[in-house]
Design an enzyme around this catalytic site. Structure first.
Site, PDB file in Angstrom:
ATOM      1  N   LYS A  48       1.437   4.071  -2.848  1.00  0.00           N
ATOM      2  CA  LYS A  48       1.011   5.452  -2.567  1.00  0.00           C
ATOM      3  C   LYS A  48       2.169   6.417  -2.878  1.00  0.00           C
ATOM      4  CE  LYS A  48      -2.459   6.812  -0.899  1.00  0.00           C
ATOM      5  NZ  LYS A  48      -3.741   7.217  -1.592  1.00  0.00           N
ATOM      6  N   TYR A  50       0.854  -1.195   0.000  1.00  0.00           N
ATOM      7  CA  TYR A  50       0.000   0.000   0.000  1.00  0.00           C
ATOM      8  C   TYR A  50       0.890   1.246   0.000  1.00  0.00           C
ATOM      9  CZ  TYR A  50      -2.995   3.657   2.051  1.00  0.00           C
ATOM     10  OH  TYR A  50      -3.655   4.839   2.312  1.00  0.00           O
TER      11      TYR A  50
HETATM   12  N1  LIG Z   1      -8.338   6.101   6.017  1.00  0.00           N
HETATM   13  C1  LIG Z   1      -7.172   6.619   6.377  1.00  0.00           C
HETATM   14  O1  LIG Z   1      -6.808   6.638   7.563  1.00  0.00           O
HETATM   15  C2  LIG Z   1      -6.273   7.214   5.349  1.00  0.00           C
HETATM   16  C3  LIG Z   1      -6.605   7.201   4.003  1.00  0.00           C
HETATM   17  N2  LIG Z   1      -5.778   7.782   3.089  1.00  0.00           N
HETATM   18  C4  LIG Z   1      -6.136   7.802   1.681  1.00  0.00           C
HETATM   19  O2  LIG Z   1      -7.411   8.415   1.574  1.00  0.00           O
HETATM   20  C5  LIG Z   1      -8.123   7.882   0.440  1.00  0.00           C
HETATM   21  C6  LIG Z   1      -9.513   7.489   0.870  1.00  0.00           C
HETATM   22  O3  LIG Z   1      -9.405   6.515   1.903  1.00  0.00           O
HETATM   23  P1  LIG Z   1     -10.694   5.905   2.586  1.00  0.00           P
HETATM   24  O4  LIG Z   1     -11.847   6.799   2.387  1.00  0.00           O
HETATM   25  O5  LIG Z   1     -10.276   5.510   3.947  1.00  0.00           O
HETATM   26  O6  LIG Z   1     -10.878   4.589   1.729  1.00  0.00           O
HETATM   27  P2  LIG Z   1     -12.212   3.842   1.256  1.00  0.00           P
HETATM   28  O7  LIG Z   1     -11.805   2.438   0.950  1.00  0.00           O
HETATM   29  O8  LIG Z   1     -13.306   4.044   2.224  1.00  0.00           O
HETATM   30  O9  LIG Z   1     -12.588   4.612  -0.100  1.00  0.00           O
HETATM   31  C7  LIG Z   1     -11.984   4.384  -1.326  1.00  0.00           C
HETATM   32  C8  LIG Z   1     -13.053   4.236  -2.391  1.00  0.00           C
HETATM   33  O10 LIG Z   1     -12.409   3.995  -3.662  1.00  0.00           O
HETATM   34  C9  LIG Z   1     -13.057   2.894  -4.281  1.00  0.00           C
HETATM   35  N3  LIG Z   1     -12.183   2.226  -5.235  1.00  0.00           N
HETATM   36  C10 LIG Z   1     -11.207   1.331  -4.978  1.00  0.00           C
HETATM   37  N4  LIG Z   1     -10.662   0.893  -6.125  1.00  0.00           N
HETATM   38  C11 LIG Z   1     -11.297   1.545  -7.131  1.00  0.00           C
HETATM   39  C12 LIG Z   1     -11.179   1.506  -8.536  1.00  0.00           C
HETATM   40  N5  LIG Z   1     -10.309   0.696  -9.164  1.00  0.00           N
HETATM   41  N6  LIG Z   1     -11.978   2.289  -9.280  1.00  0.00           N
HETATM   42  C13 LIG Z   1     -12.902   3.098  -8.674  1.00  0.00           C
HETATM   43  N7  LIG Z   1     -13.057   3.161  -7.340  1.00  0.00           N
HETATM   44  C14 LIG Z   1     -12.269   2.397  -6.575  1.00  0.00           C
HETATM   45  C15 LIG Z   1     -13.418   2.010  -3.102  1.00  0.00           C
HETATM   46  O11 LIG Z   1     -14.321   0.995  -3.448  1.00  0.00           O
HETATM   47  P3  LIG Z   1     -14.234  -0.408  -2.618  1.00  0.00           P
HETATM   48  O12 LIG Z   1     -14.562  -0.064  -1.201  1.00  0.00           O
HETATM   49  O13 LIG Z   1     -15.235  -1.284  -3.292  1.00  0.00           O
HETATM   50  O14 LIG Z   1     -12.815  -0.894  -2.761  1.00  0.00           O
HETATM   51  C16 LIG Z   1     -13.967   3.034  -2.132  1.00  0.00           C
HETATM   52  O15 LIG Z   1     -15.307   3.346  -2.429  1.00  0.00           O
HETATM   53  C17 LIG Z   1      -7.266   6.749  -0.109  1.00  0.00           C
HETATM   54  O16 LIG Z   1      -6.516   7.219  -1.187  1.00  0.00           O
HETATM   55  C18 LIG Z   1      -6.324   6.434   1.051  1.00  0.00           C
HETATM   56  O17 LIG Z   1      -5.086   5.942   0.582  1.00  0.00           O
HETATM   57  C19 LIG Z   1      -4.614   8.387   3.477  1.00  0.00           C
HETATM   58  C20 LIG Z   1      -4.242   8.417   4.782  1.00  0.00           C
HETATM   59  C21 LIG Z   1      -5.030   7.830   5.834  1.00  0.00           C
END
Ligand SMILES: NC(=O)C1=CN([C@@H]2O[C@H](COP(=O)(O)OP(=O)(O)OC[C@H]3O[C@@H](n4cnc5c(N)ncnc54)[C@H](OP(=O)(O)O)[C@@H]3O)[C@@H](O)[C@H]2O)C=CC1
Ligand SMILES: CC(C)=CCC[C@@H](C)[C@H]1CC[C@H]2C3=C(CC[C@]12C)[C@@]1(C)CCC(=O)C[C@@H]1CC3
Length: 345
Positions: free
Chosen positions: A148, A144
């Site tokens: 990233k 991951y």
């Molecule tokens: N949560 C945290 O603590 C942190 C998060 N981040 C970053 O923040 C961002 C959001 O995180 P978060 O909201 O927690 O994650 P989530 O998993 O809740 O949200 C990500 C969304 O992207 C969708 N997704 C995944 N793969 C694809 C694809 N190929 N095409 C279209 N949509 C896709 C997921 O669908 P599905 O669920 O079906 O996979 C989900 O709806 C990410 O980039 C993460 O790396 C950074 C630091 C900390």
């Protein structure tokens, strides 16, 4: 020569808008009068006036209709860290991000705001008040983080004033809040399985946990400050609650508020990290015949047992960022939003 129609600067697209952060971002954007289109692999809710486009972000043809007429794109989609699937991370976070950039250029999008992560500089060793100029992790702990890092580099390098395409990356850390599928649910699940009795290390390590609305606020400030002459073009920004807290105090506060006992017994960090590494190697070797996902991965143990907090001075200075919700209030609002996770519920 045909003139390109400039899309309204209140028209934007959120890639990953069905996810935890993405949905909070969409709701705030709609409240602030933006016209929003959501692109995601799944649809998790409905909102009046919102257009949903379902598809995989690696598919440019699927993406293009969602970006049509948008001047601003937020990219906050990623596979969940828990999946630990190298091929999936590379395909979505690296190849998929190239596709997102290409699609933005083709659709005439002018601004791209990426949700990166403060973990891009984390190698499992203490980070105290880390600034954005720390080098990327040379030995990222998991796939991951590795992907990233590549994703952030791609987006920041794509910033090109000549092409009228500006980019910026937000690096949040430890996002929590209502509807989070990770932090509180993993914590409660571990407690329910009787595995939340131990503190890894001496329990004094300081960490940033960031309430989701502060992360949303940082994204919108970045988008609104992204202009050709602004210093933020092509740069990463830490967005945190700016209130580092002991990892184990935070965990204990959430657990106790939900009716579970706080962990009390200490285990040496190096022992637990070694065991987690061994388990992870075993899970890799046995993958073809037996699939199991250890709760204690090396990354999780490192996050639980080291200092990792970051300065957001750059965001304060360049974006005028200031957290809008304190840690105390964030914890209260989060705990209240999980009645089904209370002990005995
Ligand atoms: N949560 C945290 O603590 C942190 C998060 N981040 C970053 O923040 C961002 C959001 O995180 P978060 O909201 O927690 O994650 P989530 O998993 O809740 O949200 C990500 C969304 O992207 C969708 N997704 C995944 N793969 C694809 C694809 N190929 N095409 C279209 N949509 C896709 C997921 O669908 P599905 O669920 O079906 O996979 C989900 O709806 C990410 O980039 C993460 O790396 C950074 C630091 C900390
Ligand atoms: C600050 C930050 C980056 C937090 C990220 C969120 C998750 C990685 C954590 C949320 C719940 C945490 C947790 C553990 C590790 C880190 C989390 C998954 C443990 C597995 C650490 C070891 C234990 O004793 C149990 C913990 C359960 C909760």
């Amino acid at each position: 020569m045909a003139t390109r129609v400039r899309p309204s600067n209140k028209r934007c697209a959120v890639i990953g808008g069905s996810g935890f952060l993405g949905r909070h971002l969409v709701e705030t954007l709609v409240d602030r009068g933006y016209s929003v289109s959501v692109f995601d692999i799944r649809q998790s809710y409905e909102l009046p006036g919102l257009t949903f486009h379902l598809g995989d972000l690696c598919d440019e043809q699927a993406l293009l209709p969602a970006l049509k007429n948008a001047s601003l794109v937020f990219h906050c989609a990623s596979p969940a860290p828990a999946s630990d699937d190298r091929e999936l991370f590379e395909r979505v976070n690296i190849q998929g991000t190239r596709t997102v950039i290409q699609a933005c250029l083709e659709a005439g999008v002018q601004k791209l705001v990426l949700t990166s992560s403060a973990s891009v500089v984390f190698e499992g060793k203490d980070i105290k008040n880390g600034q954005e100029d720390l080098p990327y992790a040379g030995k990222p702990i998991d796939y991951y983080t590795e992907t990233k890092i590549e994703q952030e580099k791609l987006v920041l390098q794509a910033c090109d004033r000549e092409k009228d395409f500006l980019t910026v990356a937000i690096r949040p850390h430890g996002i929590f809040g209502p509807r989070d599928p990770q932090l509180v649910p993993i914590l409660v699940d571990t407690a329910r399985r009787g595995k939340m009795k131990f503190i890894i290390g001496d329990g004094t390590n300081l960490v940033d946990f960031t309430f989701v609305e502060n992360v949303v606020h940082g994204h919108i400030l970045a988008a609104e400050n992204l202009r050709p002459n602004s210093p933020i073009c092509g740069k990463p920004y830490h967005i945190t609650n700016d209130e580092p807290v002991r990892f184990w105090d935070f965990m204990s506060e959430v657990l106790v508020a939900l009716g579970y006992a706080a962990p009390r017994f200490h285990l040496p960090y190096i022992l637990v990290y070694g065991l987690a590494l061994l388990l992870w190697l075993l899970s890799m070797i046995l993958r073809p015949v037996l699939s199991f996902k250890p709760t204690f991965t090396p990354m999780r143990v490192a996050l639980a047992g080291t200092h990792h907090y970051y300065s957001c001075d750059r965001a304060k200075q360049d974006l005028g960022y200031k957290p809008v919700v304190s840690l105390k209030e964030g914890i209260q609002r989060t705990v209240q939003s999980y009645p089904h996770l209370r002990k005995g519920a």
